[in-house]
Structure formats: structure tokens, C-alpha cells
Design a protein around this motif. Structure first.
Motif, PDB file in Angstrom:
ATOM      1  N   GLY A 319       0.796  -1.210   0.000  1.00  0.00           N
ATOM      2  CA  GLY A 319       0.000   0.000   0.000  1.00  0.00           C
ATOM      3  C   GLY A 319       0.837   1.272   0.000  1.00  0.00           C
ATOM      4  N   THR A 320       0.183   2.368  -0.289  1.00  0.00           N
ATOM      5  CA  THR A 320       0.868   3.659  -0.281  1.00  0.00           C
ATOM      6  C   THR A 320       1.013   4.228   1.120  1.00  0.00           C
ATOM      7  OG1 THR A 320      -1.229   4.831  -0.599  1.00  0.00           O
ATOM      8  CG2 THR A 320      -0.015   4.188  -2.587  1.00  0.00           C
ATOM      9  N   GLY A 321       0.254   3.701   2.060  1.00  0.00           N
ATOM     10  CA  GLY A 321       0.240   4.238   3.423  1.00  0.00           C
ATOM     11  C   GLY A 321      -1.016   5.071   3.650  1.00  0.00           C
ATOM     12  N   LEU A 322      -1.541   5.017   4.859  1.00  0.00           N
ATOM     13  CA  LEU A 322      -2.742   5.773   5.174  1.00  0.00           C
ATOM     14  C   LEU A 322      -2.497   7.269   4.963  1.00  0.00           C
ATOM     15  CD1 LEU A 322      -4.211   4.023   8.347  1.00  0.00           C
ATOM     16  CD2 LEU A 322      -5.308   4.283   6.123  1.00  0.00           C
ATOM     17  N   GLY A 347      -2.733  -1.707   0.806  1.00  0.00           N
ATOM     18  CA  GLY A 347      -2.159  -2.740  -0.041  1.00  0.00           C
ATOM     19  C   GLY A 347      -2.888  -4.063   0.056  1.00  0.00           C
ATOM     20  N   LEU A 348      -2.358  -5.034  -0.678  1.00  0.00           N
ATOM     21  CA  LEU A 348      -2.952  -6.367  -0.671  1.00  0.00           C
ATOM     22  C   LEU A 348      -2.897  -6.986   0.718  1.00  0.00           C
ATOM     23  CD1 LEU A 348      -4.160  -8.780  -2.201  1.00  0.00           C
ATOM     24  CD2 LEU A 348      -1.817  -9.508  -2.716  1.00  0.00           C
ATOM     25  N   VAL A 349      -1.802  -6.770   1.430  1.00  0.00           N
ATOM     26  CA  VAL A 349      -1.662  -7.345   2.778  1.00  0.00           C
ATOM     27  C   VAL A 349      -2.741  -6.787   3.711  1.00  0.00           C
ATOM     28  CG1 VAL A 349      -0.165  -7.491   4.791  1.00  0.00           C
ATOM     29  CG2 VAL A 349       0.798  -7.799   2.512  1.00  0.00           C
ATOM     30  N   VAL A 353      -5.952  -8.746   5.526  1.00  0.00           N
ATOM     31  CA  VAL A 353      -6.206  -8.711   6.971  1.00  0.00           C
ATOM     32  C   VAL A 353      -7.660  -8.335   7.237  1.00  0.00           C
ATOM     33  CG1 VAL A 353      -5.669  -7.511   9.120  1.00  0.00           C
ATOM     34  CG2 VAL A 353      -3.818  -8.252   7.606  1.00  0.00           C
ATOM     35  N   ILE A 354      -8.166  -7.350   6.498  1.00  0.00           N
ATOM     36  CA  ILE A 354      -9.560  -6.939   6.672  1.00  0.00           C
ATOM     37  C   ILE A 354     -10.500  -8.085   6.308  1.00  0.00           C
ATOM     38  CG2 ILE A 354     -11.350  -5.421   5.739  1.00  0.00           C
ATOM     39  CD1 ILE A 354      -9.216  -3.242   5.543  1.00  0.00           C
ATOM     40  N   LEU A 355     -10.211  -8.781   5.210  1.00  0.00           N
ATOM     41  CA  LEU A 355     -11.035  -9.916   4.822  1.00  0.00           C
ATOM     42  C   LEU A 355     -10.958 -11.026   5.864  1.00  0.00           C
ATOM     43  CD1 LEU A 355     -10.354 -10.150   0.979  1.00  0.00           C
ATOM     44  CD2 LEU A 355     -12.319  -9.149   2.159  1.00  0.00           C
TER      45      LEU A 355
END
Length: 484
Positions: A319-322, A347-349, A353-355
Motif C-alpha cells: 500500500g501507499t500508506g494511510l 495494499g494487498l496485505v 487482513v480486513i477480509l
């Protein structure tokens, strides 16, 4: 005669409290990180928002400890973490667009949803009482679905007439209808389970029930689908159909219902894409998303879908970062496409985690359905867990182009008061049923070698170990006398 001593089972409330602390740290940390990335300083209202979320979590925890002490200790912390992440992302999009209303409204609806969960736990002491209102729930569900079609209060937003306005507030009655219709499905199916399973004609390898046995439930389901199609609400129609088939499968344990449901769904989807223009536009945007003509079409183009996919692609693995992406370029990023916004910045990671958090809630709900001792509770908990999991699948599947976009929102993450309130009620009901499932069975009555009761059974009061009353207030174990 032998004496068997059982350790008193743990309630899990201490573990729940520890997990709640972790969930609050995740939520507050995400909120602070957004402000630091965009403004370079902590938000001025950080203490207020963090304190409000903490009070909310502690109040529900204390109520669960008091009213449902054996409830699953994992469900509430996971939901608080999801709700907190959703608040942080909506706040982040507000900062990017220069608005401030969506995050405040989401916080208000979070408090309303939590209050609804508290009321549900307080009023419903035993989930089995809901079975008494089987047909009342059917009528209430159909009335709720009809409300948006009424003049004056019903309104159309983005082509779908699924909202009602009461003064300054708007609400989606279908979100509550899915709960009360699940009560009806569970109550009716548990009564007719044997008939549905054993009676009826057999065609090839499929066992079909008699039409008269399915009459009331087909009437309720068919009416709800017709109403929702008339309201141009593809997502909720799909959700109700899936709920109906899933609960029918759980009640009868026949795989043929799943196969038949998939065939009917495929046939209905093809028919709807040909008969209804708004459904056909979504299928066209799904199958030909990168076609310039479809991309630029307004309304009904695929620009939103393609923008969300490019956003997730730019996020990559980590991810790009929050606060460091561009999720505001996607229309409705804080509601319909919040999963795409989170995928870009976490990001995908982070998305996996959310899923996983969603999967934990669904699994714990299914576990409560398996463990509870009554048939109605099994069906109702399974239905509620399925609704939760299926909604996530439909949302994520639409954003990733596995299926067409349906307009449903991610539970607890996306902006929307109706969804928040209904999902908090679902969580309260799952906590209630899991309390019943995990609650230990009452102690066995003492018996003698000749099969009769001890002559002085209970004579010394409820506090004496080994008697029918069980352990006293200070005992850490329960003693039972059983025959070898």
C-alpha cells in the motif's frame, strides 16, 4: 457411587477486554496516522473521538459481561476494529475532498448502532422468544420493503428507490427487513423441516418438497424480490435470494437446493440483464469495463469501477500508506468503493487482513449456530452469519470484477447509517445466540445406586456442594454425583 468434579468453565470476558484494547489501539492509531500524513500533526479532536469509541466499546463489553457472560469473546473486538478502520478511512477521504460531514455522520450512526445493539441485548434475554413472532416478522419485513415505494416518504437516490426520508434523516428499511425476514425463514423452516426433507416428489436425483409446504415462504420471498426489483435494488435482491437458499439448505441438509439455487440465480441474472436497463448496464460495465464507450457512459458507465481497480493496483503489496494515496478520485469512495480505497492505501496485505477479520466474524457466527441446542437458533444464527459473509463477498467481488457491481456496502467499513445499525443488531443477536451455545448445561441431579434421588437431596440448601442446588457462592468448581 462416584463423585465427579467439573471445573467451572471460563466465560472469556477477560480475553474480550484484552482484545478490545488492541482493537481500540488499531482504530485510534489509524485515525492519528491519517492526520499525521495529511496535516503533519495529530487531530485536535483525537482525544474526544478516541474516548467516545472507548466508552462505546466498554459499555457494550460490560453489558455482555452482565447479560450474556458466555458470549463469544472474539466477535465484539473484531467488529470494533472494523468500525474504527472505517471511521478512519472516511475521515481520510473527508480531508482529501475538503469536507467534514461524512466522518461526523458515520460517528453519530456508530453510536446509534451501538445503542441498538445494547437495546437488543437488553430486551432479548432468550433468542427463542423470536420464534413466537414468525408470521409477524413476515408481515413486518414486507411492510418495511414497501415503505420506499410510498409517496411523500419514499425517495430515489442514484436510480434506486430504496430510501425513506423522515425529517432530516434518511434510512434504508431493507437493511432491517433482512433481519426480520430471517426470523420468519428460521421460524417457518424449523417447523416444516421434516416435511420439507421427507415429503414430496423425487425428480432424477433431486428431492422436491410439496408446493403447499413451501407456499408461505415462497410467497414472502417472491414478494420481497418483486418489490426489490421494482425498486431497482439489484444488490439487496441478490442478498435475499442467497439468504433464502442458504437457510433452506441448512434446514434440509440437501445439496440439491444449492445446485437448484445456482441454476435459478443464473437464469434470473440473464433475464434481468435483458429486461431491466439498469441491470443490463451493470452487466455491460462488468464485461466491457475497459471499452471507451462503456467507460465514458453517463450514467451507468464503468469509470468508477476502473478507477477503483487502478487505485488498488497502485497500492501494490504493502500500500501507499494511510493518507498517502488518491482514493478521493474514485466516486463514492467512502461508501460503495471503500474497499478499493483501503486496498490502495493498505495494499494487498492490509486488504487480506480486513477480509480475515470479516471471515472471523462469519466463522464465529456459524460456530454459534452449530453449538446452540435449539433448531430455531441454529437456523437463525446460520442465516445471520451467511448474510454477513455473503454481503462481503458481493461487495469485494464487484470491486474486483468477479461479479457485477451491486451497490451493497461493506459492513462496518462503508459510510451509511442504515447498514451500520442493522449490522450492529446482527452482532448483538449473534452474541445472544453464542451465549446460549457456550453456556454450560445445568448440573446433573444426584442419584443413588438404585436409580432414585438421595433422601436428603437439597435439604441443606443451594449452597452445599453435591446437592441439587450446586456449588455455593464461593466454590470454584461444581460437584455432581453420577452412577458408574
Amino acid at each position: 457411587m462416584a463423585v465427579v468434579t467439573h471445573e467451572r468453565p471460563r466465560t472469556g470476558r477477560a480475553a474480550e477486554l484484552g482484545l478490545l484494547v488492541i482493537a481500540l489501539l488499531i482504530a485510534v492509531g489509524a485515525y492519528a496516522q491519517v492526520a499525521l500524513a495529511i496535516d503533519g500533526e495529530l487531530p485536535a479532536d483525537l482525544a474526544t473521538r478516541a474516548g467516545g469509541l472507548a466508552v462505546l466499546a466498554v459499555v457494550i463489553h460490560l453489558l455482555v459481561r452482565w447479560k450474556a457472560p458466555y458470549a463469544d469473546p472474539v466477535i465484539l473486538p473484531v467488529v470494533v476494529a472494523l468500525n474504527g478502520l472505517g471511521l478512519a478511512m472516511i475521515y481520510r477521504i473527508d480531508l482529501a475532498t475538503g469536507e467534514s460531514g461524512a466522518a461526523d455522520r458515520q460517528l453519530m450512526w456508530t453510536l446509534v448502532g451501538a445503542a441498538a445493539a445494547v437495546a437488543t441485548l437488553w430486551v432479548i434475554r432468550d433468542h427463542r422468544v423470536l420464534r413466537r413472532y414468525t408470521y409477524t416478522a413476515m408481515v413486518a419485513g414486507l411492510v418495511l420493503l414497501v415503505l420506499p415505494l410510498l409517496p411523500l416518504i419514499g425517495t430515489t437516490i442514484n436510480g434506486a428507490r430504496i430510501w425513506i426520508h423522515l425529517g432530516p434523516l434518511s434510512f434504508q428499511p431493507g437493511e432491517i427487513a433482512k433481519i426480520v425476514l430471517a426470523v420468519f425463514f428460521a421460524g417457518y423452516l424449523v417447523t416444516k423441516r421434516d416435511t420439507l426433507t421427507l415429503a414430496g416428489p423425487r425428480i432424477l436425483w433431486l428431492q422436491f418438497p410439496r408446493i403447499r409446504d413451501l407456499g408461505p415462504i415462497l410467497l414472502a420471498w417472491g414478494t420481497s424480490i418483486v418489490i426489490l426489483v421494482g425498486q431497482r435494488d439489484l444488490g439487496t435482491s441478490l442478498l435475499f435470494f442467497g439468504l433464502f437458499v442458504a437457510m433452506l439448505y441448512v434446514a434440509t441438509e440437501r445439496l440439491s437446493w444449492i445446485l437448484l439455487g445456482l441454476v435459478l440465480f443464473a437464469a434470473g441474472a440473464v433475464a434481468a440483464s435483458q429486461l431491466f436497463g439498469h441491470v443490463g448496464a451493470r452487466f455491460d460495465g462488468w464485461l466491457n469495463a475497459y471499452d471507451p464507450e462503456v467507460y465514458n457512459r453517463s450514467p451507468g458507465g464503468s469509470g468508477q469501477l476502473v478507477s477503483g481497480q487502478f487505485g488498488m493496483a497502485s497500492g501494490g503489496l504493502m500500500g501507499t500508506g494511510l493518507g498517502q494515496g488518491y482514493p478521493e478520485t474514485v466516486p463514492y469512495a467512502s461508501s460503495d468503493f471503500i474497499i478499493a480505497a483501503l486496498g490502495e492505501e493498505l495494499g494487498l496485505v492490509g486488504l487480506l487482513v480486513i477480509l480475515l477479520l470479516y471471515l472471523i466474524v462469519a466463522e464465529r457466527g456459524m460456530r454459534a449456530g452449530i453449538g446452540v441446542r435449539d433448531g430455531f437458533g441454529k437456523l437463525f444464527a446460520s442465516g445471520m452469519a451467511f448474510v454477513f459473509a455473503f454481503q462481503v463477498f458481493v461487495v469485494v467481488g464487484g470491486i474486483t470484477r468477479i461479479i457485477p457491481v451491486t451497490g451493497l456496502t461493506a459492513p462496518f467499513l462503508a459510510a451509511g447509517g442504515s447498514s451500520l445499525v442493522s449490522n450492529w443488531i446482527i452482532i448483538a443477536l449473534l452474541l445472544r445466540i453464542s451465549d446460549s451455545a457456550r453456556r454450560p448445561a445445568p448440573p446433573l441431579e444426584p442419584i443413588t445406586d438404585d436409580g432414585g434421588r438421595c433422601p436428603d437431596d437439597g435439604a441443606d440448601g443451594p449452597g452445599e456442594p453435591g446437592r441439587r442446588g450446586g456449588p455455593g457462592p464461593g466454590d470454584d468448581s461444581r460437584t455432581e454425583v453420577v452412577r458408574l
